[in-house]
Design a protein around this motif. Structure first.
Motif, PDB file in Angstrom:
ATOM      1  N   VAL A   2       0.800  -1.151  -0.053  1.00 58.30           N
ATOM      2  CA  VAL A   2      -0.046  -0.122  -0.128  1.00 58.30           C
ATOM      3  C   VAL A   2       0.993   1.116   0.079  1.00 58.30           C
ATOM      4  O   VAL A   2       0.621   2.032  -0.779  1.00 58.30           O
ATOM      5  CB  VAL A   2      -1.002  -0.046   1.275  1.00 58.30           C
ATOM      6  CG1 VAL A   2      -1.845   1.239   1.153  1.00 58.30           C
ATOM      7  CG2 VAL A   2      -1.930  -1.202   0.916  1.00 58.30           C
ATOM      8  N   TYR A   3       2.103   1.088   0.694  1.00 59.47           N
ATOM      9  CA  TYR A   3       2.895   2.292   0.826  1.00 59.47           C
ATOM     10  C   TYR A   3       3.511   2.741  -0.567  1.00 59.47           C
ATOM     11  O   TYR A   3       3.629   3.742  -0.995  1.00 59.47           O
ATOM     12  CB  TYR A   3       3.954   2.191   1.860  1.00 59.47           C
ATOM     13  CG  TYR A   3       4.950   3.350   1.995  1.00 59.47           C
ATOM     14  CD1 TYR A   3       4.502   4.514   2.485  1.00 59.47           C
ATOM     15  CD2 TYR A   3       6.190   3.349   1.425  1.00 59.47           C
ATOM     16  CE1 TYR A   3       5.375   5.618   2.722  1.00 59.47           C
ATOM     17  CE2 TYR A   3       6.962   4.158   1.530  1.00 59.47           C
ATOM     18  CZ  TYR A   3       6.857   5.535   2.111  1.00 59.47           C
ATOM     19  OH  TYR A   3       7.360   6.781   2.166  1.00 59.47           O
ATOM     20  N   PHE A  21       1.252   9.676   4.359  1.00 62.62           N
ATOM     21  CA  PHE A  21       0.975   8.280   4.489  1.00 62.62           C
ATOM     22  C   PHE A  21       0.024   7.741   5.750  1.00 62.62           C
ATOM     23  O   PHE A  21      -0.953   7.132   5.573  1.00 62.62           O
ATOM     24  CB  PHE A  21       2.137   7.310   4.104  1.00 62.62           C
ATOM     25  CG  PHE A  21       1.727   5.961   4.200  1.00 62.62           C
ATOM     26  CD1 PHE A  21       1.091   5.484   3.081  1.00 62.62           C
ATOM     27  CD2 PHE A  21       2.139   4.920   5.023  1.00 62.62           C
ATOM     28  CE1 PHE A  21       0.908   3.899   2.942  1.00 62.62           C
ATOM     29  CE2 PHE A  21       1.673   3.547   5.064  1.00 62.62           C
ATOM     30  CZ  PHE A  21       0.927   3.220   3.965  1.00 62.62           C
ATOM     31  N   ASP A  22       0.462   8.432   6.856  1.00 61.46           N
ATOM     32  CA  ASP A  22      -0.001   8.158   8.064  1.00 61.46           C
ATOM     33  C   ASP A  22      -1.560   8.499   8.254  1.00 61.46           C
ATOM     34  O   ASP A  22      -2.129   7.697   9.096  1.00 61.46           O
ATOM     35  CB  ASP A  22       0.474   8.749   9.217  1.00 61.46           C
ATOM     36  CG  ASP A  22       2.190   8.422   9.540  1.00 61.46           C
ATOM     37  OD1 ASP A  22       2.397   7.280   8.944  1.00 61.46           O
ATOM     38  OD2 ASP A  22       2.833   9.222  10.034  1.00 61.46           O
ATOM     39  N   GLU A  41     -12.040  -9.168   4.867  1.00 62.11           N
ATOM     40  CA  GLU A  41     -12.131  -8.846   6.312  1.00 62.11           C
ATOM     41  C   GLU A  41     -10.539  -9.126   6.673  1.00 62.11           C
ATOM     42  O   GLU A  41     -10.145  -8.538   7.326  1.00 62.11           O
ATOM     43  CB  GLU A  41     -12.923  -9.722   7.038  1.00 62.11           C
ATOM     44  CG  GLU A  41     -14.438  -9.553   7.056  1.00 62.11           C
ATOM     45  CD  GLU A  41     -14.619  -8.035   7.783  1.00 62.11           C
ATOM     46  OE1 GLU A  41     -13.996  -7.759   8.426  1.00 62.11           O
ATOM     47  OE2 GLU A  41     -15.646  -7.594   7.126  1.00 62.11           O
ATOM     48  N   SER A  42      -9.968 -10.301   5.983  1.00 61.31           N
ATOM     49  CA  SER A  42      -8.445 -10.582   6.235  1.00 61.31           C
ATOM     50  C   SER A  42      -7.538  -9.213   5.945  1.00 61.31           C
ATOM     51  O   SER A  42      -6.680  -8.945   6.538  1.00 61.31           O
ATOM     52  CB  SER A  42      -8.208 -11.663   5.605  1.00 61.31           C
ATOM     53  OG  SER A  42      -6.760 -12.026   5.856  1.00 61.31           O
ATOM     54  N   LEU A  47      -4.444  -4.590   7.191  1.00 60.39           N
ATOM     55  CA  LEU A  47      -4.118  -3.322   6.890  1.00 60.39           C
ATOM     56  C   LEU A  47      -4.235  -2.281   8.219  1.00 60.39           C
ATOM     57  O   LEU A  47      -3.493  -1.401   8.669  1.00 60.39           O
ATOM     58  CB  LEU A  47      -5.158  -2.422   6.089  1.00 60.39           C
ATOM     59  CG  LEU A  47      -4.871  -3.042   4.447  1.00 60.39           C
ATOM     60  CD1 LEU A  47      -5.931  -2.860   3.667  1.00 60.39           C
ATOM     61  CD2 LEU A  47      -3.201  -2.348   4.073  1.00 60.39           C
ATOM     62  N   GLU A  48      -5.210  -2.749   9.145  1.00 57.29           N
ATOM     63  CA  GLU A  48      -5.356  -2.021  10.243  1.00 57.29           C
ATOM     64  C   GLU A  48      -4.426  -2.206  11.315  1.00 57.29           C
ATOM     65  O   GLU A  48      -4.029  -1.365  12.008  1.00 57.29           O
ATOM     66  CB  GLU A  48      -7.020  -2.256  10.880  1.00 57.29           C
ATOM     67  CG  GLU A  48      -8.193  -1.303   9.867  1.00 57.29           C
ATOM     68  CD  GLU A  48      -9.452  -1.803  10.589  1.00 57.29           C
ATOM     69  OE1 GLU A  48      -9.725  -2.843  11.261  1.00 57.29           O
ATOM     70  OE2 GLU A  48     -10.088  -1.219  10.085  1.00 57.29           O
ATOM     71  N   ALA A  49      -4.019  -3.621  11.407  1.00 54.46           N
ATOM     72  CA  ALA A  49      -2.821  -3.828  12.225  1.00 54.46           C
ATOM     73  C   ALA A  49      -1.475  -2.937  11.919  1.00 54.46           C
ATOM     74  O   ALA A  49      -0.470  -2.900  12.470  1.00 54.46           O
ATOM     75  CB  ALA A  49      -2.485  -5.404  12.105  1.00 54.46           C
ATOM     76  N   ALA A  50      -1.281  -2.771  10.525  1.00 53.81           N
ATOM     77  CA  ALA A  50      -0.210  -1.853  10.165  1.00 53.81           C
ATOM     78  C   ALA A  50      -0.489  -0.375  10.241  1.00 53.81           C
ATOM     79  O   ALA A  50       0.308   0.391   9.871  1.00 53.81           O
ATOM     80  CB  ALA A  50      -0.032  -2.200   8.687  1.00 53.81           C
ATOM     81  N   GLY A  51      -1.487   0.129  10.611  1.00 51.46           N
ATOM     82  CA  GLY A  51      -1.982   1.428  11.167  1.00 51.46           C
ATOM     83  C   GLY A  51      -2.428   1.995  10.068  1.00 51.46           C
ATOM     84  O   GLY A  51      -2.504   3.420  10.024  1.00 51.46           O
ATOM     85  N   ILE A  52      -3.016   1.375   9.098  1.00 51.82           N
ATOM     86  CA  ILE A  52      -3.865   2.218   7.992  1.00 51.82           C
ATOM     87  C   ILE A  52      -5.351   2.007   8.158  1.00 51.82           C
ATOM     88  O   ILE A  52      -5.812   1.055   8.750  1.00 51.82           O
ATOM     89  CB  ILE A  52      -3.393   1.289   6.846  1.00 51.82           C
ATOM     90  CG1 ILE A  52      -2.125   1.221   6.299  1.00 51.82           C
ATOM     91  CG2 ILE A  52      -4.167   1.903   5.592  1.00 51.82           C
ATOM     92  CD1 ILE A  52      -1.403   0.552   5.386  1.00 51.82           C
TER      93      ILE A  52
END
Length: 186
Positions: A2-3, A21-22, A41-42, A47-52
């Motif tokens: 994604v980055y 990006f943050d 969902e996965s 993505l959310e675990a990576a802060g996105i």
């Protein structure tokens, strides 16, 4: 990944250079008219675990206002869309949705560079086409590839074949060893 998409889009002027990006929001899009049971969902969890920030939406539910595309109240910066071809439905006006007007907000936002669409629409005809995967695994076409390419094909791709009258009885006999999918299916 994604980055990397974000940085490339920013470098190409598809995302305002002042956006960091943050703070980006990623949309995972599907169609309400031809909904897939998929891995969204996965994806969202990862993505959310990576802060996105990540939102799942049907493309038909998006709104386009103030030079931005929204899933509910959430402005989206990058959208990963995953669609199956809906060609089996004669009442569909597009390959992915019943009406073109359902796709217009999203397509306009992409066209006007107000959102980055990731996973091009054409990918459903190439990368997700199971008949093409079967071709890659077919020994009759192995002469098209180098030994190194064949090694990668055999390591990465499951045994895949097009179901025909000739191989139907073998398929039925060993049905528990296979996953049956349409050619244009994810």
């Amino acid at each position: 990944l994604v980055y990397k998409v974000f940085e490339q889009a920013k470098g190409n002027g598809l995302i305002d250079s002042r956006v960091e990006f943050d703070g980006i929001n990623v949309g995972l899009l599907n169609s309400k008219d031809n909904t897939l049971v998929n891995e969204f969902e996965s994806f969202r969890s990862d993505l959310e675990a990576a802060g996105i920030n990540c939102y799942i939406s049907h493309v038909e539910n998006l709104s386009y206002k103030n030079d931005a595309i929204y899933a509910g109240d959430n402005k989206l910066d990058i959208c990963f869309h995953k669609f199956d071809h809906a060609g089996m439905y004669p009442d569909f006006q597009t390959p992915v949705s019943k009406t073109l007007s359902d796709l217009t907000p999203y397509l306009d936002a992409i066209r006007n560079k107000h959102v980055v669409g990731f996973n091009p629409f054409r990918s459903m005809y190439i990368a997700e086409n199971k008949a093409l995967i079967a071709l890659l695994k077919d020994q009759d076409f192995s002469y098209l590839f180098t030994d190194e390419e064949l090694s990668v094909i055999h390591k990465l791709l499951p045994d895949t074949f097009v179901l025909t009258h000739e191989n139907l009885s073998n398929f039925i006999e060993h049905k528990d060893n296979f996953v049956l999918k349409k050619s244009l299916d994810t």
